[in-house]
Design an enzyme around this catalytic site. Structure first.
Site, PDB file in Angstrom:
ATOM      1  N   TYR A  16     -24.408  26.379 -14.506  1.00  0.00           N
ATOM      2  CA  TYR A  16     -24.549  26.479 -13.049  1.00  0.00           C
ATOM      3  C   TYR A  16     -25.636  25.543 -12.518  1.00  0.00           C
ATOM      4  O   TYR A  16     -26.362  25.917 -11.588  1.00  0.00           O
ATOM      5  CB  TYR A  16     -24.904  27.918 -12.637  1.00  0.00           C
ATOM      6  CG  TYR A  16     -24.040  28.999 -13.232  1.00  0.00           C
ATOM      7  CD1 TYR A  16     -22.668  29.014 -13.014  1.00  0.00           C
ATOM      8  CD2 TYR A  16     -24.596  30.020 -13.997  1.00  0.00           C
ATOM      9  CE1 TYR A  16     -21.862  30.017 -13.552  1.00  0.00           C
ATOM     10  CE2 TYR A  16     -23.811  31.025 -14.536  1.00  0.00           C
ATOM     11  CZ  TYR A  16     -22.448  31.014 -14.308  1.00  0.00           C
ATOM     12  OH  TYR A  16     -21.664  32.012 -14.840  1.00  0.00           O
ATOM     13  N   TYR A  27     -17.062  39.372  -8.832  1.00  0.00           N
ATOM     14  CA  TYR A  27     -17.235  38.318  -9.839  1.00  0.00           C
ATOM     15  C   TYR A  27     -16.861  38.909 -11.192  1.00  0.00           C
ATOM     16  O   TYR A  27     -17.380  39.953 -11.587  1.00  0.00           O
ATOM     17  CB  TYR A  27     -18.688  37.823  -9.875  1.00  0.00           C
ATOM     18  CG  TYR A  27     -18.934  36.882 -11.040  1.00  0.00           C
ATOM     19  CD1 TYR A  27     -18.560  35.542 -10.962  1.00  0.00           C
ATOM     20  CD2 TYR A  27     -19.487  37.347 -12.227  1.00  0.00           C
ATOM     21  CE1 TYR A  27     -18.743  34.695 -12.039  1.00  0.00           C
ATOM     22  CE2 TYR A  27     -19.676  36.497 -13.313  1.00  0.00           C
ATOM     23  CZ  TYR A  27     -19.302  35.177 -13.212  1.00  0.00           C
ATOM     24  OH  TYR A  27     -19.473  34.339 -14.290  1.00  0.00           O
ATOM     25  N   ASP A  45     -14.530  46.873 -14.055  1.00  0.00           N
ATOM     26  CA  ASP A  45     -15.364  45.909 -14.767  1.00  0.00           C
ATOM     27  C   ASP A  45     -16.800  46.438 -14.726  1.00  0.00           C
ATOM     28  O   ASP A  45     -17.507  46.276 -13.727  1.00  0.00           O
ATOM     29  CB  ASP A  45     -15.237  44.546 -14.077  1.00  0.00           C
ATOM     30  CG  ASP A  45     -16.119  43.478 -14.712  1.00  0.00           C
ATOM     31  OD1 ASP A  45     -16.997  43.836 -15.520  1.00  0.00           O
ATOM     32  OD2 ASP A  45     -15.933  42.294 -14.375  1.00  0.00           O
ATOM     33  N   LYS A  72     -22.681  42.745 -21.773  1.00  0.00           N
ATOM     34  CA  LYS A  72     -24.074  42.668 -21.321  1.00  0.00           C
ATOM     35  C   LYS A  72     -25.012  43.574 -22.126  1.00  0.00           C
ATOM     36  O   LYS A  72     -25.427  43.195 -23.204  1.00  0.00           O
ATOM     37  CB  LYS A  72     -24.166  43.011 -19.827  1.00  0.00           C
ATOM     38  CG  LYS A  72     -23.353  42.090 -18.923  1.00  0.00           C
ATOM     39  CD  LYS A  72     -24.138  40.896 -18.505  1.00  0.00           C
ATOM     40  CE  LYS A  72     -23.413  40.093 -17.456  1.00  0.00           C
ATOM     41  NZ  LYS A  72     -23.937  38.750 -17.322  1.00  0.00           N
TER      42      LYS A  72
HETATM   43  C1  LIG Z   1     -19.217  42.087 -13.643  1.00  0.00           C
HETATM   44  C2  LIG Z   1     -19.129  40.928 -14.587  1.00  0.00           C
HETATM   45  N1  LIG Z   1     -17.967  40.670 -15.202  1.00  0.00           N
HETATM   46  C3  LIG Z   1     -17.839  39.650 -16.074  1.00  0.00           C
HETATM   47  C4  LIG Z   1     -18.916  38.826 -16.362  1.00  0.00           C
HETATM   48  C5  LIG Z   1     -18.751  37.680 -17.331  1.00  0.00           C
HETATM   49  O1  LIG Z   1     -19.454  37.937 -18.487  1.00  0.00           O
HETATM   50  P1  LIG Z   1     -19.836  36.742 -19.499  1.00  0.00           P
HETATM   51  O2  LIG Z   1     -20.846  35.904 -18.799  1.00  0.00           O
HETATM   52  O3  LIG Z   1     -20.385  37.435 -20.689  1.00  0.00           O
HETATM   53  O4  LIG Z   1     -18.588  36.003 -19.785  1.00  0.00           O
HETATM   54  C6  LIG Z   1     -20.124  39.046 -15.720  1.00  0.00           C
HETATM   55  C7  LIG Z   1     -21.272  38.155 -15.945  1.00  0.00           C
HETATM   56  O5  LIG Z   1     -22.196  38.068 -15.192  1.00  0.00           O
HETATM   57  C8  LIG Z   1     -20.248  40.127 -14.814  1.00  0.00           C
HETATM   58  O6  LIG Z   1     -21.390  40.394 -14.164  1.00  0.00           O
END
Ligand SMILES: Cc1ncc(COP(=O)(O)O)c(C=O)c1O
Length: 425
Positions: free
Chosen positions: A18, A146, A240, A269
């Site tokens: 980014y 996201y 998610d 995470k």
């Molecule tokens: C809610 C959510 N889903 C998916 C992801 C993507 O995860 P990764 O960066 O491990 O691919 C993130 C990453 O910030 C996220 O906050």
């Protein structure tokens, strides 16, 4: 060799995330981490307000997790998960399904959040294919959402709030609409689903907090509404919880606060306490049953090379031990109250649009941030690592952070926002 030789020699050979590398200030060189501190190569020590993109929920280098990983390393760092299984992954699967509500009962492991999202999408699409409804391939997702940076995950993220504007037009099309947070938006959702029900595989949302899309909060009623709508139109509900899972919003999983059980949930995470990459896509019984067949074509065709990595699984088991043994959720509650109290003065400052706190997430939203780089540097000068993005300054510290350290973080935000530097010239 000079202490920072590795920095000088390597920096021109990495591609940073980014980042417009031509204009961005050079990244900070980190020598080590400990607890809630990041120690820089030049000896400066920063209090960490972000916990490495929300992963290090027990602080860095937690002895219990480190020992578990070291033990596992001496036995077996990794073995492929095709045709082979091992104690750490199976124990973890059993523990996760016991912690999750309802019959979220089958864990598919992978190594990153985005991949866990891709797997959930394939799972939902193939669920309908296996049940003889192959036209149900599209997803309804929400503005401000996201879900990751891989192609499928980008396609269900908000192209405006997110970082994927440049790929507009190149991604598979889904339906991205307003969250049904009030009567009008709930009606709009009903309308979309009434029109497209035969093509919708699932609804996907980050429950309670949309994270990287702007740390936006919504309430439990919104999730209950989504459950009802998904049931009515025959779509899977997918949560998610890659950001919200493992205590971040005040309960172990955000879905608990709404009493809603999704059909599929994604975790990553904080799953390993920020130690190693690991993710899980967990399905309810009825989802798994759609794949249970004598027909090999009905099997889920996915299998990341490092899925269920033994070191990462050992770290995750150790992280769950800590949630069991130590008062993490109580600490989240106390931190939440402290952040709300200490960030409140920002609400009266010019240029501040909103101050909000939920669980261990504290947000100061500005009308606009003038110079993001200058603002980030200003926080470093205050001895804290806080990384604003878009129009927001936020805190997501480790749950083990001391209250004096939280006070240093909130104090830095109040001071810097008060200086007006955030707004820029
Ligand atoms: C809610 C959510 N889903 C998916 C992801 C993507 O995860 P990764 O960066 O491990 O691919 C993130 C990453 O910030 C996220 O906050």
């Amino acid at each position: 060799m000079d202490r920072n030789h590795w920095y000088e020699a390597g920096l021109d050979h990495v591609w940073l995330p980014y980042t417009q590398m031509k204009v961005a200030p050079p990244p900070l060189a980190v020598a080590r981490t400990e607890g809630c501190r990041i120690v820089l190569a030049d000896g400066r020590e920063l209090i960490d307000g972000i916990a490495s993109w929300w992963t290090a929920c027990h602080g860095y280098n937690h002895q219990h997790i480190r020992q578990a990983v070291e033990r596992q390393l001496s036995v077996m760092p990794h073995v492929m998960f095709g045709g082979l299984v091992h104690e750490q992954a199976l124990t973890l699967a059993q523990r996760l399904t016991a912690l999750l509500p309802g019959d979220l009962d089958r864990v598919f492991f992978s190594e990153s959040g985005s991949v866990a999202v891709e797997i959930a999408m394939k799972m939902a699409q193939q669920y309908w294919i296996n049940r003889g409804e192959p036209n149900k391939t599209k997803f309804v997702t929400f503005k401000g959402g996201y879900h990751g940076d891989t192609t499928g995950a980008m396609a269900v993220s908000d192209p405006d709030a997110g970082m994927h504007d440049v790929f507009r037009g190149l991604l598979p099309e889904h339906v991205i609409i307003d969250l049904p947070a009030d009567a009008a938006s709930a009606d709009a959702l009903e309308l979309v689903l009434a029109r497209h029900a035969e093509r919708i595989a699932g609804l996907m949302i980050e429950p309670l907090v949309q994270g990287a899309g702007g740390m936006r909060f919504h309430d439990a009623a919104t999730l209950q509404r989504l459950r009802a709508v998904a049931d009515r139109c025959g779509a899977l509900l997918i949560f998610d919880e890659i950001f919200t899972g493992f205590g971040r919003t005040g309960t172990m999983f955000a879905c608990e606060q709404a009493g809603v059980i999704p059909d599929i949930i994604m975790l990553s995470k904080a799953l390993t306490g920020g130690t190693l990459p690991l993710a899980a896509t967990v399905a309810r019984k009825h989802v798994f049953e759609a794949f249970w067949s004598d027909d090999p074509r009905k099997a889920l065709m996915h299998g990341p090379t490092y899925m269920a990595n033994a070191l990462a699984s050992a770290a995750a088991n150790a992280s769950l031990d800590l949630f069991e043994r130590e008062p993490r959720l109580e600490r989240v509650k106390a931190m939440s109250e402290q952040m709300a109290r200490e960030l409140a003065p920002c609400g009266a400052m010019p240029g501040v649009r909103d101050v909000r706190v939920r669980g261990a997430i504290g947000v100061v939203e500005l009308e606009r941030i003038g110079d993001l780089h200058a603002l980030r540097a200003r926080f470093v000068a205050e001895g804290v690592f806080i990384r604003p993005f878009g129009d927001i300054i936020y805190l997501t510290p480790a749950f083990t952070i001391e209250s004096e350290e939280v006070a240093r973080l909130t104090g830095a935000i109040v001071k810097v926002v008060g200086e007006g530097i955030a707004r820029g010239p």
